[in-house]
Design a protein around this motif. Structure first.
Motif, mmCIF file in Angstrom:
data_model
loop_
_atom_site.group_PDB
_atom_site.id
_atom_site.type_symbol
_atom_site.label_atom_id
_atom_site.label_comp_id
_atom_site.label_asym_id
_atom_site.label_seq_id
_atom_site.Cartn_x
_atom_site.Cartn_y
_atom_site.Cartn_z
ATOM 1 N N GLN A 96 0.827 -1.307 0.171
ATOM 2 C CA GLN A 96 0.041 -0.045 -0.183
ATOM 3 C C GLN A 96 1.078 1.245 -0.008
ATOM 4 O OE1 GLN A 96 -0.919 2.292 3.194
ATOM 5 N NE2 GLN A 96 -1.288 3.643 1.492
ATOM 6 N N GLN A 97 0.525 2.261 -1.017
ATOM 7 C CA GLN A 97 1.406 3.323 -1.066
ATOM 8 C C GLN A 97 0.347 4.410 -1.700
ATOM 9 O OE1 GLN A 97 4.941 3.998 -0.440
ATOM 10 N NE2 GLN A 97 5.303 1.772 -0.091
ATOM 11 N N THR A 98 0.584 5.607 -1.326
ATOM 12 C CA THR A 98 -0.368 6.887 -1.590
ATOM 13 C C THR A 98 -1.891 6.186 -1.671
ATOM 14 O OG1 THR A 98 0.233 6.471 -4.161
ATOM 15 C CG2 THR A 98 1.450 8.071 -2.826
ATOM 16 N N ASN A 99 -2.396 6.317 -2.654
ATOM 17 C CA ASN A 99 -3.885 5.813 -2.970
ATOM 18 C C ASN A 99 -4.019 4.459 -3.553
ATOM 19 O OD1 ASN A 99 -3.108 6.681 -5.541
ATOM 20 N ND2 ASN A 99 -5.292 7.430 -6.260
ATOM 21 N N MET A 100 -3.154 3.783 -3.493
ATOM 22 C CA MET A 100 -3.227 2.227 -3.947
ATOM 23 C C MET A 100 -2.866 1.092 -3.169
ATOM 24 S SD MET A 100 -1.767 2.544 -7.888
ATOM 25 C CE MET A 100 -2.486 3.765 -8.970
ATOM 26 N N VAL A 101 -3.694 0.072 -3.065
ATOM 27 C CA VAL A 101 -3.496 -1.168 -2.331
ATOM 28 C C VAL A 101 -3.609 -2.410 -3.193
ATOM 29 C CG1 VAL A 101 -4.596 -2.647 -0.559
ATOM 30 C CG2 VAL A 101 -4.818 -0.116 -0.313
ATOM 31 N N PHE A 102 -2.524 -3.160 -3.046
ATOM 32 C CA PHE A 102 -2.564 -4.301 -3.907
ATOM 33 C C PHE A 102 -2.407 -5.554 -3.219
ATOM 34 C CE2 PHE A 102 -0.385 -1.153 -6.275
ATOM 35 C CZ PHE A 102 -0.679 -1.449 -7.417
ATOM 36 N N ILE A 103 -3.305 -6.565 -3.547
ATOM 37 C CA ILE A 103 -3.684 -7.745 -2.709
ATOM 38 C C ILE A 103 -3.460 -8.914 -3.587
ATOM 39 C CG2 ILE A 103 -5.437 -6.556 -1.331
ATOM 40 C CD1 ILE A 103 -7.517 -8.119 -2.784
ATOM 41 N N ASP A 104 -3.040 -10.281 -3.248
ATOM 42 C CA ASP A 104 -3.090 -11.234 -3.659
ATOM 43 C C ASP A 104 -4.102 -12.301 -3.500
ATOM 44 O OD1 ASP A 104 -0.355 -10.878 -5.235
ATOM 45 O OD2 ASP A 104 0.765 -11.057 -3.425
ATOM 46 N N TYR A 127 -5.500 -7.333 -14.603
ATOM 47 C CA TYR A 127 -5.111 -6.540 -15.685
ATOM 48 C C TYR A 127 -3.407 -6.403 -15.213
ATOM 49 C CZ TYR A 127 -4.449 -1.860 -17.676
ATOM 50 O OH TYR A 127 -4.232 -0.803 -18.339
ATOM 51 N N LEU A 128 -3.253 -6.267 -13.963
ATOM 52 C CA LEU A 128 -1.956 -6.350 -13.650
ATOM 53 C C LEU A 128 -1.699 -7.515 -12.727
ATOM 54 C CD1 LEU A 128 -2.099 -2.712 -12.031
ATOM 55 C CD2 LEU A 128 -0.468 -3.441 -13.775
ATOM 56 N N PRO A 129 -0.235 -8.202 -12.468
ATOM 57 C CA PRO A 129 -0.305 -9.478 -11.953
ATOM 58 C C PRO A 129 -0.835 -9.344 -10.515
ATOM 59 C CG PRO A 129 1.800 -8.474 -12.430
ATOM 60 C CD PRO A 129 0.706 -7.299 -12.867
ATOM 61 N N ARG A 130 -1.180 -8.268 -9.586
ATOM 62 C CA ARG A 130 -1.945 -8.311 -8.558
ATOM 63 C C ARG A 130 -3.164 -7.793 -8.530
ATOM 64 N NH1 ARG A 130 3.742 -7.498 -5.251
ATOM 65 N NH2 ARG A 130 3.356 -9.690 -4.312
#
Ligand SMILES: *Cc1c(COP(=O)(O)O)cnc(C)c1O
Length: 337
Positions: free
Chosen positions: A276-284, A308-311
């Motif tokens: 999580q950085q700035t306004n984005m969260v990435f989950i698996d 769309y992205l790997p995560r």
């Protein structure tokens, strides 16, 4: 649609009532003649605020980057660019297709930087066998991450030492500034040109601004016209961007705080949060459970960027509030738990 929560991107925001009022009140003219006062005011203001000689308002970030690349590079020139960067991977190959400019993709380090020792090895010798290496392109934020400020200074010194120009795809450069806790000028000061999107976290319906020297911006304006982007009474759209500069920059901190709370809540609910950085969260989510996950969030009226992205990417923005964050945590927690 109103009870759907859309976290696919910060591009999905709709203009606020106050922004629509500003658009309605805009003075306009023919921008192809350079006579739209609101477009001119936006260009002058952003150039002044960010410390550049000139600015150009364009319909999209893709066109802004393309016109910048075509202004920096001639046919047979080369730009050095991250292999997952928007200006290489997500713009239809425009620089090559329309500009006859060869990309040299470079693998990103984990923090989104392009290691300068690797970049250096990609610079071609001056010899008819090779394209002429002219330009280094960076992207900030990178998957939500602000690029380290000291890296930007190193990239400038590197370009000076190697006779290259330096372009920033700053689609979310205001998020980078707010996320780094510095003014946006500090983030852009090492670059020869910068492209800024207003249709992302800043919440305008349309538009990007390209910044650079007068000569570069004049050349980019020519390519904007050639690529069909010469627009007429664009002032109503520029008014939305002016409104965003006045009202939607400092509030990006709210989006960042909500993304932080979202990441924390998801972790506590057992979701595999990668970053999580700035306004984005990435989950698996395990590949075998992706279809079930997609059906689950769909049934609960949550939209995420899946596949769309790997995560899986969750993006906070102007049209998401605290109650929405709570609901998303509940919905995703119910899946993994
Ligand atoms: C959104 C975006 C752009 C430009 O996109 P448009 O949809 O053409 O406005 C460029 N670079 C990055 C990193 C982006 O996220």
């Amino acid at each position: 649609m109103s009870d759907w929560i859309d976290l696919r991107s910060d591009t999905v925001t709709r203009p606020t009532p106050a922004m629509r009022e500003a658009m309605l009140a805009a003075e306009v003219g023919d921008d192809v003649y350079g006579e739209d006062p609101t477009v001119n005011a936006l260009q002058e203001r952003l150039a002044g605020d960010l410390g550049f000689e000139a600015a150009l308002y364009l319909p999209t970030g893709t066109q802004s980057n393309l016109c910048a690349l075509m202004a920096h590079c001639q046919r047979g020139d080369e730009y050095l660019v991250g292999m997952d960067a928007h200006t290489y991977k997500y713009e239809g190959g425009g620089a090559a297709v329309l500009g006859s400019i060869q990309p040299q993709p470079i693998p990103h380090a984990g923090d989104g930087t392009l290691p300068l020792d690797v970049v250096e090895r990609m610079i071609k010798p001056v010899d008819p066998h090779f394209a002429r290496t002219r330009l280094l392109c960076l992207e900030n934020t990178w998957h939500g991450r602000p690029l380290p400020l000291d890296y930007l200074a190193q990239a400038r010194a590197f370009c000076n030492a190697n006779g290259l120009s330096l372009h920033l795809d700053g689609a979310r450069v205001f998020n980078a500034a707010v996320g780094s806790g510095v003014g946006v000028r500090e983030v852009v000061r090492h670059f020869d040109s910068v492209s800024v999107c207003f249709s992302k976290g800043l919440g305008a319906p349309v538009g990007s601004v390209l910044l650079g020297t007068r000569a570069l911006v004049d050349e980019a304006a020519r390519w904007r016209k050639v690529t069909g982007g010469g627009w007429r009474q664009a002032g109503m759209l520029a008014a939305a961007c002016m409104h965003a500069l006045d009202h939607h920059v400092q509030r990006l901190a709210d989006d960042h705080a909500r993304a932080g709370r979202l990441a924390e809540g998801l972790r506590a609910a057992g979701v595999d949060v990668a970053d999580q950085q700035t306004n984005m969260v990435f989950i698996d989510i395990p590949a075998g459970r992706l279809d079930a996950f997609r059906a689950h969030v769909d049934a609960h009226r949550v939209r995420l960027s899946i596949g769309y992205l790997p995560r899986i990417r969750l993006v906070t923005h102007l049209d998401v509030d605290d109650a929405d964050i709570d609901r998303v945590i509940d919905v995703l927690g119910a899946f993994s738990g």
